[in-house]
Design an enzyme around this catalytic site. Structure first.
Site, short mmCIF file in Angstrom:
data_model
loop_
_atom_site.label_atom_id
_atom_site.label_comp_id
_atom_site.label_asym_id
_atom_site.label_seq_id
_atom_site.Cartn_x
_atom_site.Cartn_y
_atom_site.Cartn_z
CG PHE A 128 -1.98 1.03 1.18
CD1 PHE A 128 -3.07 0.89 0.32
CD2 PHE A 128 -1.88 2.18 1.95
CE1 PHE A 128 -4.03 1.88 0.24
CE2 PHE A 128 -2.85 3.16 1.88
CZ PHE A 128 -3.93 3.02 1.02
CG ASP A 205 -0.49 -2.97 5.90
OD1 ASP A 205 -1.61 -3.31 6.36
OD2 ASP A 205 -0.29 -1.87 5.36
CE1 TYR A 230 -9.50 3.12 6.68
CE2 TYR A 230 -8.45 4.00 8.65
CZ TYR A 230 -8.44 3.77 7.29
OH TYR A 230 -7.37 4.19 6.55
CE LYS A 231 -8.13 -0.45 4.73
NZ LYS A 231 -8.68 0.31 3.59
NE ARG A 379 -10.10 -1.56 -3.17
CZ ARG A 379 -9.39 -1.09 -2.15
NH1 ARG A 379 -8.20 -1.60 -1.87
NH2 ARG A 379 -9.86 -0.14 -1.39
#
Lengths: 419, 419
Positions: A128, A205, A230-231, A379
């Site tokens: 990322f 990660d 937060y995902k 996505r």
């Protein structure tokens, strides 16, 4: 499943879904929205609203400063919940703190200090952006080489290439467990073992894996990890992140930001920084109490559902979405790049289309919310706690119909800001 | 004011208080509590509850990912509000981000990079612990000397001693504007000018001054500052902090944590970190939206009241508390150490007593909430937005009566955890 994938198939799958009732734990403000972006911002649990109000009304407004008597333990307690239910780790190995980026910086810097003399950091170009930037900054500050492995952005990280890139001069290997683009899972155990054989430390990660796929930190012998809440953990926008440090390493590592929440006997406010023994030494400043409370609530829902059931449903959802994408979307210009093998498939399905940006805009207006990623990827996040098979059916029906009708061509091709 | 300080004097002062109505903006769960700890954790504004619910219900639950279209600007907009109404700064010089400790690390490291070759950092032993620890960590990592000025802990920092300590080898001077112990204000303008004359950069910690006293960043030519939002700004427990970087310095400074929220064209997710030009380059990871929203609400109340009126009331409150402490508490063993000169007095009044720890415990049980600081200090925080003169009278009456009766002797002398 019939070739034409009738809605009745989705209804049958939903009827057989042991997690179906967990959907009721979340807020659905607009029932027409098919939300396929839980891998970017998870939905709000109903109970989080109540948990936040308890903090604001009963604790902040009511107990005032005395509430710190319990707030002081909140980050560690929530870390233990994550260790117990989200990732495979021991109590005292996980704590909620700062942002993912700041945590990555702290742990990567600590790792580099623990491997003095070694001059190389290794990552891959599928990591990322914030991870790559943080590592670039550390490499620049220390005059080290940042070696970036070329990864097939649709297939994910290849253990053989990692084994080639990591050598006896490598201090740290940092990779994402699940690729934020393709959704491919990296082989955490094999890659960690290879890097350890060269004497390097390994930092994973977990942003796109925590809450979506099993994370075998303990059995893979992982040294360090950071993750997002937060995902799939549904902690709310910008909720504080978590970090993991293997127990045996904790006292030998010292992170670079010597804040008072990492200090032994913090409230003695002594002259000299002396970090506490446990995972708390990787904290820095005063923890954001409302934010950590929301994380705890999200993690509690994961704990109730259980990661085994979540992973099983996730696999069925991605398999179902994959089948629909191949049947309906490939004929109209999409390419599905999600790995076919179950053990390599994370929680989201990724498709390519040359007009991905326009299609993503049209999808939002059609109330099926995807996640666009530059330059040509869409996505489809399938959060197992609240996504129904019928949602996948409805969402992909809308995509098929709008692209078939050319409705995306009404949108500008110039790319704007997308989060 | 009569020698015996009758309650009617306090009532008169409250009747003449132009900020009296602002008290209604805050929650008072238990009207018997006299809260003298707003300098540690500010009270909850009523409107913050509503602002948080708007984020949770309308934005997170309702708009879902699309809310990032406005959330993305929240940290900067709130920074501009702080620049416009709390500290003297220009738009684009302040941003809300991370914790105070992390911000201090980022700005101090950036400053050291901007003064290559210089080998000394200067602070004083009255600086808040996390500041001293962060600087110790930076000095250790870079092989630099951390020079710590001995400061009179009751009188606050002495410009003459600072001028002595800062030399041509000093890269950075870091001090607190208002001492967390004594409440003494440092002479920001004189000290900054002296340090600049030696070529050093200056970083001020505004935790105990922002929202309590004027902060002349622009007119004093201050380079860098960090501040807390959960004290006088009433942002809630562990609310995100703010940082200030003088406009002219921004593009020449590069902070060490290269996160994606500091990246130019962030969502292009390019290969190489290239920081954006403005104050946003000092951001790191995804900002905590609920936390920043609460900060904005607190700052809005400050903006409505105005710092001039807040400071005027603050001076009247501390003068009144000082008079009562001298009349009532000094005869029973207390020593008042708050500077008598108005221009040197911050927002809290500090008293010493050999039994401060026991007295602080007894005060809490008597519902007058102070702040204990090791080893023998009690701080009385007088937040101008919601503290009445009658509260000061009532609180200090309870302290006088409980110590006179020896009720504090019923408490253990062993010190526990105090936040």
């Amino acid at each position: 499943m019939a070739i034409d994938h009738p809605l009745s198939d989705a209804a049958d799958l939903d009827a057989a879904d042991p997690l179906a009732s967990h959907r009721d734990r979340f807020v659905f403000a607009d029932p027409e929205v098919v939300y396929l972006d839980g891998n970017s911002l998870g939905r709000a649990p109903k109970s989080t609203r109540e948990a936040i109000l308890r903090v604001v009304d009963d604790e902040w407004s009511g107990e005032l400063i005395a509430a710190w008597d319990h707030w002081i333990d909140l980050s560690r307690e929530t870390g233990d919940l994550i260790a117990g239910h989200v990732v495979e780790a021991h109590p005292g190995e996980v704590i909620v703190s700062d942002s993912t980026s700041v945590n990555l910086y702290k742990l990567a810097a600590a790792a580099l200090d623990a491997r003095p003399g070694r001059k190389v950091l290794v990552t891959d170009d599928d990591n990322f952006p914030t991870d790559r930037y943080i590592l670039q900054g550390l490499a620049a500050a220390r005059g080290m080489e940042l070696r970036t492995i070329a990864t097939d952005l649709d297939r994910g990280v290849d253990p053989a290439r990692v084994a080639e890139a990591v050598d006896d001069d490598t201090a740290l290997l940092c990779l994402s467990h699940v690729s934020y683009r393709s959704g491919a899972i990296a082989d955490m155990a094999a890659i960690t073992a290879d890097a350890h054989a060269k004497g390097a430390l390994v930092l994973w990660d977990l942003c796109h894996s925590a809450g979506a796929v099993p994370v075998p930190l303990a059995s893979a012998g992982v040294d360090l990890a950071v993750g997002c809440t937060y995902k799939y953990l549904n902690g709310g926008p910008g909720a504080p992140a978590f970090l993991y440090v293997r127990r045996e390493l904790q006292t030998s590592l010292r992170q670079p930001i010597w804040g008072w929440f990492g200090q032994r006997d913090q409230f003695a406010m002594g002259e000299t920084y002396e970090p506490v023994d446990g995972v708390e030494r990787f904290q820095v400043g005063t923890p954001p109490v409302i934010g950590v409370t929301a994380v705890r609530e999200g993690v509690r829902i994961i704990a109730e559902a259980g990661m085994k059931a979540i992973r099983e449903k996730s696999l069925r959802l991605t398999e179902y979405a994959d089948a629909l994408c191949r049947a309906w979307l490939e004929p109209i210009g999409f390419t599905v790049v999600t790995p076919a093998e179950a053990e390599r498939r994370g929680g989201h399905v990724t498709v390519h289309h040359p007009e991905a940006w326009r299609i993503a805009q049209a999808m939002r207006d059609a109330k099926v919310v995807p996640d666009y990623r530059s330059p040509d990827r869409i996505r489809l996040g399938l959060a197992p706690l609240y996504t129904r098979f019928a949602d996948v059916h409805e969402g992909l029906t809308r995509v098929r119909d709008l692209v078939t009708a050319g409705r995306h061509l009404e949108y500008g091709a110039e790319r704007g800001r997308v989060t």
